[in-house]
Design a protein around this motif. Structure first.
Motif, PDB file in Angstrom:
ATOM      1  N   GLU A 264       0.842  -1.209   0.000  1.00  0.00           N
ATOM      2  CA  GLU A 264       0.000   0.000   0.000  1.00  0.00           C
ATOM      3  C   GLU A 264       0.872   1.252   0.000  1.00  0.00           C
ATOM      4  OE1 GLU A 264      -2.968  -0.032   3.089  1.00  0.00           O
ATOM      5  OE2 GLU A 264      -3.596  -2.069   2.558  1.00  0.00           O
ATOM      6  N   TRP A 265       1.922   1.262   0.833  1.00  0.00           N
ATOM      7  CA  TRP A 265       2.835   2.401   0.850  1.00  0.00           C
ATOM      8  C   TRP A 265       3.488   2.570  -0.507  1.00  0.00           C
ATOM      9  CZ3 TRP A 265       8.115   2.250  -0.065  1.00  0.00           C
ATOM     10  CH2 TRP A 265       8.764   3.482   0.075  1.00  0.00           C
ATOM     11  N   LEU A 266       3.946   1.469  -1.079  1.00  0.00           N
ATOM     12  CA  LEU A 266       4.656   1.505  -2.361  1.00  0.00           C
ATOM     13  C   LEU A 266       3.779   2.047  -3.485  1.00  0.00           C
ATOM     14  CD1 LEU A 266       7.430   0.723  -3.444  1.00  0.00           C
ATOM     15  CD2 LEU A 266       6.543  -1.568  -3.895  1.00  0.00           C
ATOM     16  N   LEU A 267       2.529   1.634  -3.500  1.00  0.00           N
ATOM     17  CA  LEU A 267       1.624   2.094  -4.557  1.00  0.00           C
ATOM     18  C   LEU A 267       1.334   3.587  -4.472  1.00  0.00           C
ATOM     19  CD1 LEU A 267      -0.854  -0.905  -4.777  1.00  0.00           C
ATOM     20  CD2 LEU A 267       0.892  -0.230  -6.456  1.00  0.00           C
ATOM     21  N   GLY A 268       1.583   4.190  -3.329  1.00  0.00           N
ATOM     22  CA  GLY A 268       1.391   5.629  -3.179  1.00  0.00           C
ATOM     23  C   GLY A 268       2.614   6.441  -3.556  1.00  0.00           C
ATOM     24  N   GLN A 269       3.669   5.769  -3.972  1.00  0.00           N
ATOM     25  CA  GLN A 269       4.923   6.444  -4.308  1.00  0.00           C
ATOM     26  C   GLN A 269       4.976   6.787  -5.805  1.00  0.00           C
ATOM     27  OE1 GLN A 269       7.019   7.231  -1.696  1.00  0.00           O
ATOM     28  NE2 GLN A 269       5.231   6.366  -0.653  1.00  0.00           N
ATOM     29  N   PRO A 270       5.818   7.741  -6.182  1.00  0.00           N
ATOM     30  CA  PRO A 270       6.004   8.042  -7.603  1.00  0.00           C
ATOM     31  C   PRO A 270       6.665   6.846  -8.308  1.00  0.00           C
ATOM     32  CG  PRO A 270       7.285   9.561  -6.219  1.00  0.00           C
ATOM     33  CD  PRO A 270       6.584   8.612  -5.310  1.00  0.00           C
ATOM     34  N   PRO A 271       6.472   6.726  -9.609  1.00  0.00           N
ATOM     35  CA  PRO A 271       7.006   5.576 -10.359  1.00  0.00           C
ATOM     36  C   PRO A 271       8.489   5.298 -10.114  1.00  0.00           C
ATOM     37  CG  PRO A 271       5.581   6.865 -11.768  1.00  0.00           C
ATOM     38  CD  PRO A 271       5.727   7.632 -10.482  1.00  0.00           C
ATOM     39  N   GLU A 272       9.295   6.330 -10.064  1.00  0.00           N
ATOM     40  CA  GLU A 272      10.735   6.147  -9.856  1.00  0.00           C
ATOM     41  C   GLU A 272      11.011   5.466  -8.513  1.00  0.00           C
ATOM     42  OE1 GLU A 272      14.610   6.264 -11.153  1.00  0.00           O
ATOM     43  OE2 GLU A 272      12.893   7.016 -12.282  1.00  0.00           O
ATOM     44  N   GLU A 273      10.273   5.860  -7.494  1.00  0.00           N
ATOM     45  CA  GLU A 273      10.453   5.270  -6.168  1.00  0.00           C
ATOM     46  C   GLU A 273       9.971   3.816  -6.154  1.00  0.00           C
ATOM     47  OE1 GLU A 273      11.892   5.377  -2.292  1.00  0.00           O
ATOM     48  OE2 GLU A 273      12.196   6.743  -3.958  1.00  0.00           O
ATOM     49  N   ILE A 274       8.897   3.542  -6.857  1.00  0.00           N
ATOM     50  CA  ILE A 274       8.409   2.164  -6.969  1.00  0.00           C
ATOM     51  C   ILE A 274       9.485   1.285  -7.596  1.00  0.00           C
ATOM     52  CG2 ILE A 274       6.720   0.659  -8.091  1.00  0.00           C
ATOM     53  CD1 ILE A 274       4.693   2.989  -7.765  1.00  0.00           C
ATOM     54  N   LEU A 275      10.092   1.775  -8.675  1.00  0.00           N
ATOM     55  CA  LEU A 275      11.168   1.009  -9.318  1.00  0.00           C
ATOM     56  C   LEU A 275      12.337   0.784  -8.370  1.00  0.00           C
ATOM     57  CD1 LEU A 275      11.250   2.492 -12.928  1.00  0.00           C
ATOM     58  CD2 LEU A 275      10.481   0.218 -12.223  1.00  0.00           C
ATOM     59  N   ASN A 276      12.641   1.758  -7.543  1.00  0.00           N
ATOM     60  CA  ASN A 276      13.734   1.618  -6.584  1.00  0.00           C
ATOM     61  C   ASN A 276      13.477   0.504  -5.569  1.00  0.00           C
ATOM     62  OD1 ASN A 276      15.269   3.686  -7.697  1.00  0.00           O
ATOM     63  ND2 ASN A 276      14.445   5.240  -6.317  1.00  0.00           N
ATOM     64  N   HIS A 277      12.217   0.164  -5.351  1.00  0.00           N
ATOM     65  CA  HIS A 277      11.865  -0.825  -4.334  1.00  0.00           C
ATOM     66  C   HIS A 277      11.361  -2.144  -4.904  1.00  0.00           C
ATOM     67  CE1 HIS A 277      12.373   1.760  -0.824  1.00  0.00           C
ATOM     68  NE2 HIS A 277      11.891   2.735  -1.576  1.00  0.00           N
ATOM     69  N   CYS A 278      11.423  -2.322  -6.220  1.00  0.00           N
ATOM     70  CA  CYS A 278      10.836  -3.547  -6.770  1.00  0.00           C
ATOM     71  C   CYS A 278      11.626  -4.799  -6.370  1.00  0.00           C
ATOM     72  CB  CYS A 278      10.570  -3.462  -8.259  1.00  0.00           C
ATOM     73  SG  CYS A 278      11.936  -3.206  -9.331  1.00  0.00           S
ATOM     74  N   TYR A 279      12.944  -4.704  -6.211  1.00  0.00           N
ATOM     75  CA  TYR A 279      13.723  -5.847  -5.729  1.00  0.00           C
ATOM     76  C   TYR A 279      13.256  -6.234  -4.330  1.00  0.00           C
ATOM     77  CZ  TYR A 279      17.595  -8.418  -3.638  1.00  0.00           C
ATOM     78  OH  TYR A 279      18.339  -9.353  -2.972  1.00  0.00           O
ATOM     79  N   THR A 280      13.141  -5.255  -3.459  1.00  0.00           N
ATOM     80  CA  THR A 280      12.696  -5.513  -2.089  1.00  0.00           C
ATOM     81  C   THR A 280      11.323  -6.170  -2.076  1.00  0.00           C
ATOM     82  OG1 THR A 280      13.951  -3.607  -1.298  1.00  0.00           O
ATOM     83  CG2 THR A 280      12.204  -4.426   0.156  1.00  0.00           C
ATOM     84  N   TYR A 281      10.405  -5.626  -2.867  1.00  0.00           N
ATOM     85  CA  TYR A 281       9.050  -6.170  -2.922  1.00  0.00           C
ATOM     86  C   TYR A 281       9.071  -7.621  -3.393  1.00  0.00           C
ATOM     87  CZ  TYR A 281       4.147  -6.777  -4.027  1.00  0.00           C
ATOM     88  OH  TYR A 281       2.868  -7.257  -4.075  1.00  0.00           O
ATOM     89  N   THR A 282       9.835  -7.892  -4.434  1.00  0.00           N
ATOM     90  CA  THR A 282       9.877  -9.230  -5.015  1.00  0.00           C
ATOM     91  C   THR A 282      10.490 -10.243  -4.056  1.00  0.00           C
ATOM     92  OG1 THR A 282      10.017  -8.304  -7.226  1.00  0.00           O
ATOM     93  CG2 THR A 282      10.731 -10.574  -6.972  1.00  0.00           C
ATOM     94  N   VAL A 283      11.583  -9.891  -3.406  1.00  0.00           N
ATOM     95  CA  VAL A 283      12.206 -10.811  -2.454  1.00  0.00           C
ATOM     96  C   VAL A 283      11.271 -11.068  -1.282  1.00  0.00           C
ATOM     97  CG1 VAL A 283      14.118 -11.133  -0.831  1.00  0.00           C
ATOM     98  CG2 VAL A 283      14.567 -10.263  -3.134  1.00  0.00           C
ATOM     99  N   ARG A 284      10.601 -10.043  -0.818  1.00  0.00           N
ATOM    100  CA  ARG A 284       9.650 -10.228   0.275  1.00  0.00           C
ATOM    101  C   ARG A 284       8.514 -11.157  -0.142  1.00  0.00           C
ATOM    102  NH1 ARG A 284       9.449  -5.247   4.110  1.00  0.00           N
ATOM    103  NH2 ARG A 284       7.225  -5.717   4.143  1.00  0.00           N
ATOM    104  N   GLU A 285       8.071 -11.060  -1.388  1.00  0.00           N
ATOM    105  CA  GLU A 285       7.058 -11.987  -1.907  1.00  0.00           C
ATOM    106  C   GLU A 285       7.602 -13.415  -1.915  1.00  0.00           C
ATOM    107  OE1 GLU A 285       3.687 -11.640  -3.326  1.00  0.00           O
ATOM    108  OE2 GLU A 285       3.826  -9.874  -2.021  1.00  0.00           O
ATOM    109  N   ASP A 286       8.865 -13.564  -2.298  1.00  0.00           N
ATOM    110  CA  ASP A 286       9.494 -14.891  -2.307  1.00  0.00           C
ATOM    111  C   ASP A 286       9.610 -15.460  -0.902  1.00  0.00           C
ATOM    112  OD1 ASP A 286       9.697 -14.865  -5.055  1.00  0.00           O
ATOM    113  OD2 ASP A 286      11.824 -14.334  -5.079  1.00  0.00           O
TER     114      ASP A 286
END
Length: 110
Positions: free
Chosen positions: A23-45
Motif C-alpha cells: 500500500e505504501w509503495l503504490l502511493g509512491q512516484p514511479p521512480e520510487e516504486i522502481l527503486n523498491h521492486c527488488y525488495t518487494y519481489t524478495v519479500r514476496e518470495d
C-alpha cells in the motif's frame, strides 16, 4: 498451539506486513516504486517460501516476537551471498545454445 497454527500465524503476520508495504509503495512516484521492486519481489518470495515450508515451533515463536518479521528475514537474506547471477548467466547460455541447436537442425533439414 500446533505447529501448523504457529506457521499460519507467522504467515498471516508477514502477509499483513507485506500488504502494508505494498500500500505504501503504490502511493509512491514511479521512480520510487522502481527503486523498491527488488525488495518487494524478495519479500514476496519469502512469503512463498513460508507458504510451501514449515518452520519449527521455536523458529515460529522466535520470529513472531518481532514487530516486523518479514523485514527482519529480508535483511538477513540481503546480507547473504547467492549464486543468483550465475543462474542468470547459465540460463542465458542455455537459451543461446538451444537457438544454435535449432538453427543447425534447420540447416541440416534443408
Amino acid at each position: 498451539m500446533t505447529n501448523e497454527e504457529l506457521n499460519t500465524q507467522l504467515y498471516q503476520k508477514m502477509f499483513y506486513e507485506q500488504e502494508q508495504f505494498r500500500e505504501w509503495l503504490l502511493g509512491q512516484p514511479p521512480e520510487e516504486i522502481l527503486n523498491h521492486c527488488y525488495t518487494y519481489t524478495v519479500r514476496e518470495d519469502i512469503l512463498l517460501a513460508l507458504e510451501t515450508n514449515d518452520l519449527s515451533d521455536r523458529q515460529c515463536q522466535a520470529l513472531l516476537k518481532s514487530h516486523t518479521p518479514l523485514e527482519d528475514v529480508f535483511r538477513e537474506f540481503e546480507h547473504r551471498e547467492s549464486d543468483y547471477m550465475e543462474n542468470v548467466f547459465d540460463a542465458m547460455c542455455s537459451r543461446a545454445d538451444e537457438v544454435i541447436r535449432r538453427e543447425k537442425h534447420k540447416e541440416a533439414a534443408r
